[in-house]
Design a protein around this motif. Structure first.
Motif: not given
Length: 461
Positions: A3-29
């Motif tokens: 089967a065809a492989r999907l384009p892929s990216t990798a990150g040690k940390f992934v955060v879902v959500g661009g609200g206050i909680a998600g952005v704060t989490c991503a910034e601290q990481l």
């Protein structure tokens, strides 16, 4: 054949959500791990950022919420990569997120801050609006400019802010409780605020000082109207600033509250004509119960469970939200602004500790519930068990109220302060927070605790 492989990216940390909680989490990481890639997945082209942060006390925080383009976050933190796409599916066993743009993103640690969407009283009705993000708020403003009367359903934060801010339009406010703001206040505080609600508003507003970014002009053709309603982070506590919430008429407040009832049925104009039912006029004063039949023809009519029927131009459904959890449930085992920042910050701290093999203690910000906001132009602070939550009947209340200026309520149990509601510029929040946290026995002070002629801060410096 493989089967065809999907384009892929990798990150040690992934955060879902661009609200206050998600952005704060991503910034601290990003701060904790400057050499690691942090992926922030958000369906919106703008993120919610904390600005003008101020630590009011040990637990209480104040800050502004600003919408910013995703690129501003990437410029501040070079190791954060923002992926503008909705989430299609979570494959937790494979540590993989599939996004709607056809890509997949592999992670080692994942934080879900996907927020929620409005819980509408009626889906698919063009006269029922939900207010959740910037786009829906602007749509509401657009509809309001043509409106003579609207109905607001709900008794939470959005409803409380709306009924005070709207001018030049009759507002029928329908709540299922006995008093307004039941989630936040007791009947005494509700009465204090109601007097402000029915009074004339002061002239003039302070100009909003912060830049606002919207999704106008962005590529929306890929989203259906239904999808668009689910995109975007929750509005901040000052979401109505910069919006002209004015109807077609030349007056300030005109509000009628229908308590202890809910929506029974919604009629479109032709459906209501066929039904032969009668709608009521807008009550002339706050104590008058409307009994005359409304001769005006409205686009939509609402029948309430108390058997009253009112016509209006449109309905605002402010009855809460439902979490955006659908993409994360299938095949996997798996709500206030200051709390969102704290939770995002603590989530990042936990993820960092787990990665580094460190232990972590519960953060002190979770020792005490503390929330500061603004209703009807009053500063409102809620501390601890402010409504005596879980204390049973074995507690007492102490009150201090100056009409139009301040309302102070403290919850006491066995001589100790357990919670407080502060409305107005009381300057008591830090002192009361400390008294709740240290559980000092205050029995000896009696009613002097709330004596306005005594500077209570001098007692407990």
């Amino acid at each position: 054949m493989e089967a065809a492989r999907l384009p892929s990216t990798a990150g040690k940390f992934v955060v879902v959500g661009g609200g206050i909680a998600g952005v704060t989490c991503a910034e601290q990481l990003a701060i904790h791990f400057p050499s690691e890639d942090i992926l922030l997945i958000t369906a919106s082209p703008v993120i919610k950022a904390v600005t003008n942060f101020k630590q009011v006390s040990r637990v209480l925080e104040e800050f502004d919420v600003e919408e910013q383009p995703n690129t501003m976050l990437e410029n501040r933190f070079p190791n954060i990569k923002v992926i503008e796409s909705g989430v299609k599916q979570l494959k937790s066993e494979e540590h993989c997120i599939l996004t709607e743009d056809g890509n997949q993103h592999v992670y080692k640690k994942l934080c879900l801050c996907a927020g929620a969407k409005p819980k509408l009283i009626c889906e698919g009705n063009p006269y029922v609006l939900g207010i959740r993000d910037t786009d829906s708020a602007q749509e509401f403003q657009k509809q309001l400019t043509k409106a003579k009367r609207i109905m607001i359903i709900g008794n939470g934060g959005i409803a409380l802010e709306l009924v005070y801010e709207i001018e030049g339009c009759e507002v029928i406010w329908v709540i299922k409780d006995k008093a307004i703001g039941n989630t936040f206040f007791d009947a005494g505080a509700a009465e204090f605020l109601t007097s402000k609600l029915i009074a004339e508003k002061p002239e003039g507003k302070i100009a909003h000082r912060r830049t606002r970014y919207t999704t106008e002009g962005r590529k929306k053709e890929a989203r259906t109207k239904g999808d668009a309603a689910n995109v975007g982070s929750a509005l901040g506590p000052d979401w109505h600033e910069g919006l002209n919430l004015k109807g077609t008429k030349e007056f300030s407040h005109k509000i009628h509250i229908e308590t202890m009832c809910e929506v029974k049925k919604i009629y479109l104009q032709e459906e209501f004509r066929i039904s032969k039912k009668k709608s009521l006029t807008f009550p002339r004063d706050h104590n008058n119960q409307s009994v005359s039949t409304d001769k005006e023809i409205w686009p939509v009519y609402v029948e309430l469970t108390n058997e009253k029927i009112y016509g209006c131009d449109f309905i605002v459904s402010a009855t809460g939200v439902t979490p955006n959890i659908e993409p994360f449930l299938c095949g996997n085992n798996m709500r206030l602004w200051t709390q969102a920042r704290q939770m995002g910050w603590y989530a990042a701290k936990c993820m960092a500790a787990a990665t580094l093999g460190d232990s972590i203690d519960m953060d002190f910000s979770f020792e005490l519930f503390a929330h500061v906001t603004k209703f009807f132009n009053y500063k409102v602070v809620l501390l601890g068990k402010y409504n005596a939550q879980g204390l049973g009947s074995d507690h007492e209340l102490m009150l201090r109220c100056t009409k139009g200026q301040e309302y102070v309520k403290v919850v006491m149990q066995n001589g100790r302060m357990m919670g407080a509601v502060l409305i107005g510029e009381t300057d008591l929040e830090e002192t009361f927070e400390n008294l709740i946290l240290n559980q000092m026995n205050l029995s000896a002070y009696g009613e002097d605790l709330l004596d306005p002629d005594i500077d209570i801060e001098d007692y407990f410096d």
